[in-house]
Design a protein around this motif. Sequence first.
Motif, PDB file in Angstrom:
ATOM      1  N   LEU A 242      63.771  35.902   5.126  1.00 25.41           N
ATOM      2  CA  LEU A 242      64.717  36.199   6.196  1.00 25.41           C
ATOM      3  C   LEU A 242      64.629  35.150   7.296  1.00 25.41           C
ATOM      4  O   LEU A 242      63.583  34.527   7.510  1.00 25.41           O
ATOM      5  N   LEU A 243      65.748  34.981   7.991  1.00 28.97           N
ATOM      6  CA  LEU A 243      65.804  34.189   9.207  1.00 28.97           C
ATOM      7  C   LEU A 243      66.392  35.063  10.306  1.00 28.97           C
ATOM      8  O   LEU A 243      67.419  35.712  10.096  1.00 28.97           O
ATOM      9  N   ALA A 244      65.748  35.099  11.468  1.00 28.25           N
ATOM     10  CA  ALA A 244      66.297  35.794  12.634  1.00 28.25           C
ATOM     11  C   ALA A 244      66.792  34.753  13.622  1.00 28.25           C
ATOM     12  O   ALA A 244      66.098  33.762  13.890  1.00 28.25           O
ATOM     13  N   THR A 245      67.990  34.961  14.154  1.00 24.76           N
ATOM     14  CA  THR A 245      68.524  34.083  15.192  1.00 24.76           C
ATOM     15  C   THR A 245      68.887  34.923  16.411  1.00 24.76           C
ATOM     16  O   THR A 245      69.489  35.988  16.283  1.00 24.76           O
ATOM     17  N   CYS A 246      68.510  34.444  17.592  1.00 25.46           N
ATOM     18  CA  CYS A 246      68.774  35.145  18.852  1.00 25.46           C
ATOM     19  C   CYS A 246      69.746  34.324  19.683  1.00 25.46           C
ATOM     20  O   CYS A 246      69.757  33.093  19.602  1.00 25.46           O
ATOM     21  N   SER A 247      70.524  35.016  20.530  1.00 25.20           N
ATOM     22  CA  SER A 247      71.614  34.300  21.189  1.00 25.20           C
ATOM     23  C   SER A 247      71.981  34.879  22.548  1.00 25.20           C
ATOM     24  O   SER A 247      71.646  36.017  22.891  1.00 25.20           O
ATOM     25  N   ALA A 248      72.732  34.059  23.282  1.00 27.44           N
ATOM     26  CA  ALA A 248      73.328  34.496  24.540  1.00 27.44           C
ATOM     27  C   ALA A 248      74.412  35.534  24.324  1.00 27.44           C
ATOM     28  O   ALA A 248      74.850  36.180  25.279  1.00 27.44           O
ATOM     29  N   ASP A 249      74.851  35.735  23.082  1.00 24.40           N
ATOM     30  CA  ASP A 249      75.913  36.719  22.814  1.00 24.40           C
ATOM     31  C   ASP A 249      75.377  38.154  22.759  1.00 24.40           C
ATOM     32  O   ASP A 249      76.111  39.067  22.381  1.00 24.40           O
ATOM     33  N   THR A 250      74.102  38.352  23.096  1.00 24.01           N
ATOM     34  CA  THR A 250      73.392  39.652  23.174  1.00 24.01           C
ATOM     35  C   THR A 250      72.946  40.180  21.813  1.00 24.01           C
ATOM     36  O   THR A 250      72.342  41.248  21.748  1.00 24.01           O
ATOM     37  N   THR A 251      73.216  39.466  20.741  1.00 25.76           N
ATOM     38  CA  THR A 251      72.858  39.966  19.405  1.00 25.76           C
ATOM     39  C   THR A 251      71.686  39.192  18.810  1.00 25.76           C
ATOM     40  O   THR A 251      71.355  38.093  19.233  1.00 25.76           O
ATOM     41  N   VAL A 252      71.100  39.818  17.794  1.00 24.93           N
ATOM     42  CA  VAL A 252      70.147  39.157  16.906  1.00 24.93           C
ATOM     43  C   VAL A 252      70.746  39.261  15.507  1.00 24.93           C
ATOM     44  O   VAL A 252      71.164  40.346  15.086  1.00 24.93           O
ATOM     45  N   LYS A 253      70.792  38.156  14.794  1.00 29.25           N
ATOM     46  CA  LYS A 253      71.335  38.179  13.444  1.00 29.25           C
ATOM     47  C   LYS A 253      70.214  37.941  12.434  1.00 29.25           C
ATOM     48  O   LYS A 253      69.331  37.104  12.646  1.00 29.25           O
ATOM     49  N   ILE A 254      70.270  38.693  11.345  1.00 27.31           N
ATOM     50  CA  ILE A 254      69.286  38.599  10.281  1.00 27.31           C
ATOM     51  C   ILE A 254      69.975  38.015   9.048  1.00 27.31           C
ATOM     52  O   ILE A 254      70.953  38.589   8.544  1.00 27.31           O
TER      53      ILE A 254
END
Length: 329
Positions: A242-254
């Motif tokens: 898995l890769l987790a990405t965090c963002s200024a868009d308030t979400t975390v994507k897996i």
Amino acid sequence: MYHGSSIGHGHGQPSQQDLSVVLVTGSYDHEIRFWEAWSGICSRTIARNEAGQINRLAISPDKRLLAAAIHKKIFIYEVAGTSSSPACASQPHSLNPGAVQFHPEGKWVVSGSEDGTIKIWDLRTSHLYRTYENGASVNDVTIHPNQGELISCDQAGVIRQWDLAENSCTLELVSPAGDVPIRSISVAFDGSCLVAGNNKGKCYVWKINDDTSGLPRFQAVTKFQAHNKYLTRCLLSPDVRLLATCSADTTVKIWSIGPSFEFKLEKVLTGHQRWVWDAAFSADSAYLVTASSDHVARLWELSSGETVRQYNGHHKACVCVALNDVNLA
């Protein structure tokens, strides 16, 4: 020896195994908070009265020490201690350090700073062991699993490999996006790949080849738009699935990772109200902890995509998190 994760093994009152989990958050309120991972109770607060926000945290492999990058210095705290005073502090960077990581055997700490330097600190003496001049502001730095190299990324959009034996930069990778700053990098635990995320929300992936393969050491394999806004952190899971990405868009994507490094969006973790700054996987890759400008940290169960615990107590943006729930023999 690695024996899996203990973060998800408790319900109700924490067991002794749950208490072996070290979970720490840092905030612009100048506080470092230790948490009982499953109960959500804050067990200790290090309140820093002097100026300086907490930028990044790291826990030593043996869970004895916490490294905190705070306003030009790296402070080392005893995890089992009760004092708000650090056990030791590094000599200063000239500007804020935004990256810190322990050597896998706990011998030294590496830090990267806005002042364009990468520094290695000897934990036995608290003295500066080595300095690398990167030039541009260093946004992230990580230790390659072979323990012989550092990999950094910077504000100029460049990724560099630093050889610890040669005491030099041995490779530069210029991002396909040119001078767009690279915010975060993550190297797979098995040394198979490198993922970098930039300020425009794009991720780039390189396969890392063995030096004897005859292929380039870093071989570009794919790129994808992870977020449409600023990306703050990209992080590969311990099992490299898995890769987790965090963002200024308030979400975390897996993102799931295929055998040929194909990345497929599996889940979007929603619940934070503001920027998500940092994340940490559990040792078994089943849970993720995140830190956000909404003052809150969250524990996510990745199989369901749901928040299973929320950590409330910071009074300003919660910007960094560190987790060590590895069971050691």
